[in-house]
Design a protein around this motif. Structure first.
Motif, PDB file in Angstrom:
ATOM      1  N   VAL A   1     -18.818 -11.002  -1.108  1.00  0.00           N
ATOM      2  CA  VAL A   1     -19.471 -12.180  -1.691  1.00  0.00           C
ATOM      3  C   VAL A   1     -18.860 -12.446  -3.061  1.00  0.00           C
ATOM      4  O   VAL A   1     -18.936 -11.604  -3.960  1.00  0.00           O
ATOM      5  N   ILE A   2     -18.250 -13.620  -3.224  1.00  0.00           N
ATOM      6  CA  ILE A   2     -17.564 -13.981  -4.469  1.00  0.00           C
ATOM      7  C   ILE A   2     -18.363 -15.050  -5.204  1.00  0.00           C
ATOM      8  O   ILE A   2     -18.726 -16.085  -4.626  1.00  0.00           O
ATOM      9  N   ASP A   3     -18.637 -14.803  -6.481  1.00  0.00           N
ATOM     10  CA  ASP A   3     -19.265 -15.806  -7.336  1.00  0.00           C
ATOM     11  C   ASP A   3     -18.186 -16.773  -7.817  1.00  0.00           C
ATOM     12  O   ASP A   3     -17.174 -16.348  -8.394  1.00  0.00           O
ATOM     13  N   VAL A   4     -18.380 -18.073  -7.577  1.00  0.00           N
ATOM     14  CA  VAL A   4     -17.349 -19.069  -7.911  1.00  0.00           C
ATOM     15  C   VAL A   4     -17.155 -19.193  -9.417  1.00  0.00           C
ATOM     16  O   VAL A   4     -16.036 -19.422  -9.897  1.00  0.00           O
ATOM     17  N   LYS A   5     -18.208 -19.031 -10.210  1.00  0.00           N
ATOM     18  CA  LYS A   5     -18.096 -19.173 -11.665  1.00  0.00           C
ATOM     19  C   LYS A   5     -17.330 -18.016 -12.303  1.00  0.00           C
ATOM     20  O   LYS A   5     -16.475 -18.219 -13.164  1.00  0.00           O
TER      21      LYS A   5
ATOM     22  N   LYS B   1     -15.671 -13.128  -9.304  1.00  0.00           N
ATOM     23  CA  LYS B   1     -15.838 -11.694  -9.088  1.00  0.00           C
ATOM     24  C   LYS B   1     -16.573 -11.452  -7.770  1.00  0.00           C
ATOM     25  O   LYS B   1     -17.401 -12.271  -7.347  1.00  0.00           O
ATOM     26  N   VAL B   2     -16.280 -10.321  -7.139  1.00  0.00           N
ATOM     27  CA  VAL B   2     -17.063  -9.895  -5.981  1.00  0.00           C
ATOM     28  C   VAL B   2     -18.370  -9.313  -6.491  1.00  0.00           C
ATOM     29  O   VAL B   2     -18.375  -8.303  -7.210  1.00  0.00           O
ATOM     30  N   VAL B   3     -19.480  -9.964  -6.151  1.00  0.00           N
ATOM     31  CA  VAL B   3     -20.781  -9.544  -6.664  1.00  0.00           C
ATOM     32  C   VAL B   3     -21.550  -8.682  -5.667  1.00  0.00           C
ATOM     33  O   VAL B   3     -22.545  -8.044  -6.026  1.00  0.00           O
ATOM     34  N   GLU B   4     -21.089  -8.654  -4.414  1.00  0.00           N
ATOM     35  CA  GLU B   4     -21.740  -7.821  -3.410  1.00  0.00           C
ATOM     36  C   GLU B   4     -20.801  -7.655  -2.219  1.00  0.00           C
ATOM     37  O   GLU B   4     -20.051  -8.570  -1.873  1.00  0.00           O
ATOM     38  N   THR B   5     -20.849  -6.487  -1.613  1.00  0.00           N
ATOM     39  CA  THR B   5     -20.146  -6.242  -0.359  1.00  0.00           C
ATOM     40  C   THR B   5     -21.177  -5.865   0.694  1.00  0.00           C
ATOM     41  O   THR B   5     -21.911  -4.878   0.528  1.00  0.00           O
ATOM     42  N   VAL B   6     -21.259  -6.670   1.726  1.00  0.00           N
ATOM     43  CA  VAL B   6     -22.232  -6.448   2.796  1.00  0.00           C
ATOM     44  C   VAL B   6     -21.530  -5.689   3.922  1.00  0.00           C
ATOM     45  O   VAL B   6     -20.616  -6.214   4.561  1.00  0.00           O
ATOM     46  N   GLU B   7     -21.954  -4.448   4.151  1.00  0.00           N
ATOM     47  CA  GLU B   7     -21.382  -3.637   5.227  1.00  0.00           C
ATOM     48  C   GLU B   7     -22.023  -4.053   6.550  1.00  0.00           C
ATOM     49  O   GLU B   7     -23.250  -4.127   6.662  1.00  0.00           O
ATOM     50  N   LEU B   8     -21.179  -4.307   7.555  1.00  0.00           N
ATOM     51  CA  LEU B   8     -21.667  -4.877   8.801  1.00  0.00           C
ATOM     52  C   LEU B   8     -21.831  -3.859   9.924  1.00  0.00           C
ATOM     53  O   LEU B   8     -22.787  -3.913  10.686  1.00  0.00           O
ATOM     54  N   GLY B   9     -20.838  -2.979  10.094  1.00  0.00           N
ATOM     55  CA  GLY B   9     -20.851  -2.073  11.231  1.00  0.00           C
ATOM     56  C   GLY B   9     -20.244  -2.681  12.480  1.00  0.00           C
ATOM     57  O   GLY B   9     -20.318  -2.105  13.562  1.00  0.00           O
ATOM     58  N   PHE B  10     -19.635  -3.845  12.356  1.00  0.00           N
ATOM     59  CA  PHE B  10     -18.922  -4.489  13.459  1.00  0.00           C
ATOM     60  C   PHE B  10     -17.858  -5.405  12.866  1.00  0.00           C
ATOM     61  O   PHE B  10     -17.886  -5.724  11.676  1.00  0.00           O
ATOM     62  N   MET B  11     -16.922  -5.819  13.692  1.00  0.00           N
ATOM     63  CA  MET B  11     -15.864  -6.718  13.249  1.00  0.00           C
ATOM     64  C   MET B  11     -16.387  -8.156  13.218  1.00  0.00           C
ATOM     65  O   MET B  11     -16.790  -8.685  14.248  1.00  0.00           O
TER      66      MET B  11
END
Length: 351
Positions: free
Chosen positions: A241-245, A248-258
């Motif tokens: 997740v990238i903040d446009v302002k 920066k990457v503000v969060e990485t959501v781990e999925l467990g699948f492609m």
């Protein structure tokens, strides 16, 4: 989808031979004067039209390389699709290769961008490209068309949307795939699959202003209505997740699948991600701290891929099932499946 080496088998060769045959009958002129979904069917080289008022398929356009509508050669695996801001023209990328199985090592030496009339479904212009692309997108002001060149010497080509002449060439990372713009139009984002980065470009200056490290094999930085971009990292099985302002990457959501596609719905504050191997779509809800927590998943159909929103409904293309699923985002359930052409991939909505 995992990096792969494309193998030309007899069945594929036979399809290419039949797909490249000259069309003999004229393409009928449509009158798409209603809210519609345009769905690119990669294997059948067609574009299905769905009436959003009735959720019924109402038209089919054969995609060819000839401006004389209804004649010419079928496009080879057309891919993603975008409307211009006035919604009277469509741009379709034609990488010339089947990308439903992955976005990796196989490349083509040429590709195309097809421009269509969004009301009539007729060809306006075909732009020949030197290298395989992934999508073709209009700038927020509608004056330019941007498309990637998916090789190690990564580039974004910028074309004038009126003359269709090449205006600029922008150097980015290796194997750039999807090109997108932030919701406010202030920045362009390019997913560099082989570099595991996102190049950020200022649309006016055509200068790269930032390079952001994300997960492994990013395919697209998808535009969220919350001034963020959502990057699906296929091999990393995550969403950055990238903040446009701040860029920066503000969060990485781990999925467990492609993942195949990621989309943020601003009204429900939910992140929706397709899981093509399981034929599902998952959703995450933002908690009180603004972080995403996995809620659940529902079955769409085999090869769940692209997502497009209309109000509190989602339309999901299913590449292996040749259908589009309609999802009620409030009740979190599938309403219906709409049959379309073979291997539907890109989808865009006209209101």
């Amino acid at each position: 989808m995992k990096r792969f080496i494309q193998i030309l088998v007899l069945g594929f060769s036979s399809w290419v031979a039949s797909a490249c045959m000259e069309m003999s009958s004229a393409q009928p002129t449509l009158n798409i004067n209603y809210p519609a979904a345009y769905v690119v069917n990669g294997e059948s080289s067609t574009m299905s039209i769905i009436n959003l008022n009735t959720n019924e398929a109402t038209g089919l356009v054969q995609l060819t390389d000839n401006k004389a509508n209804g004649s010419g050669m079928f496009l080879a695996y057309p891919h993603h699709i975008y409307l211009n801001p006035t919604q009277n023209q469509i741009a379709i990328a034609d990488p010339g290769i089947n990308l439903s199985g992955g976005h990796g090592a196989a490349h083509t030496s040429t590709a195309k961008v097809l421009i269509l009339d969004a009301t009539k479904g007729q060809n306006i212009k075909l732009i020949e490209l030197p290298m395989m692309n992934h999508n073709a997108i209009y700038t927020p002001d509608g004056k330019e068309i941007w498309t990637s060149q998916m090789d190690d010497d990564g580039k974004v080509l910028v074309y004038d949307a009126t003359t269709y002449n090449l205006k600029n060439t922008i150097k980015v990372g290796k194997e750039p795939a999807e090109v997108t713009f932030s919701a406010d139009g202030s920045m362009a984002f390019v997913a560099n699959g082989k570099d595991n980065t996102i190049s950020v470009i200022h649309p006016a200056t055509k200068m790269v202003t930032a390079t952001i490290a994300v997960g492994k094999n990013p395919v697209g930085a998808w535009t969220g209505g919350d001034n963020r971009m959502y990057v699906d990292n296929e091999d990393g099985q995550s969403v950055s997740v990238i903040d446009v302002k701040t860029l920066k990457v503000v969060e990485t959501v781990e999925l467990g699948f492609m993942p195949a596609y990621a989309a943020f719905h601003a009204e429900t504050k939910e992140l929706w991600v397709t899981d093509p191997n399981a034929g599902k779509i998952h959703w995450w809800k933002q908690n009180t701290n603004g972080k995403f927590e996995h809620e659940n998943a529902l079955v769409t159909a085999a090869g769940a891929h692209a997502i497009a929103f209309k109000g509190t409904a989602a339309y999901v293309t299913n590449q292996e099932a040749a259908s589009v699923s309609v999802i009620d985002l409030v009740q979190h359930k599938k309403i219906k499946d709409i049959k379309v052409g073979s291997k539907p991939n890109g989808i865009v909505l006209k209101f």
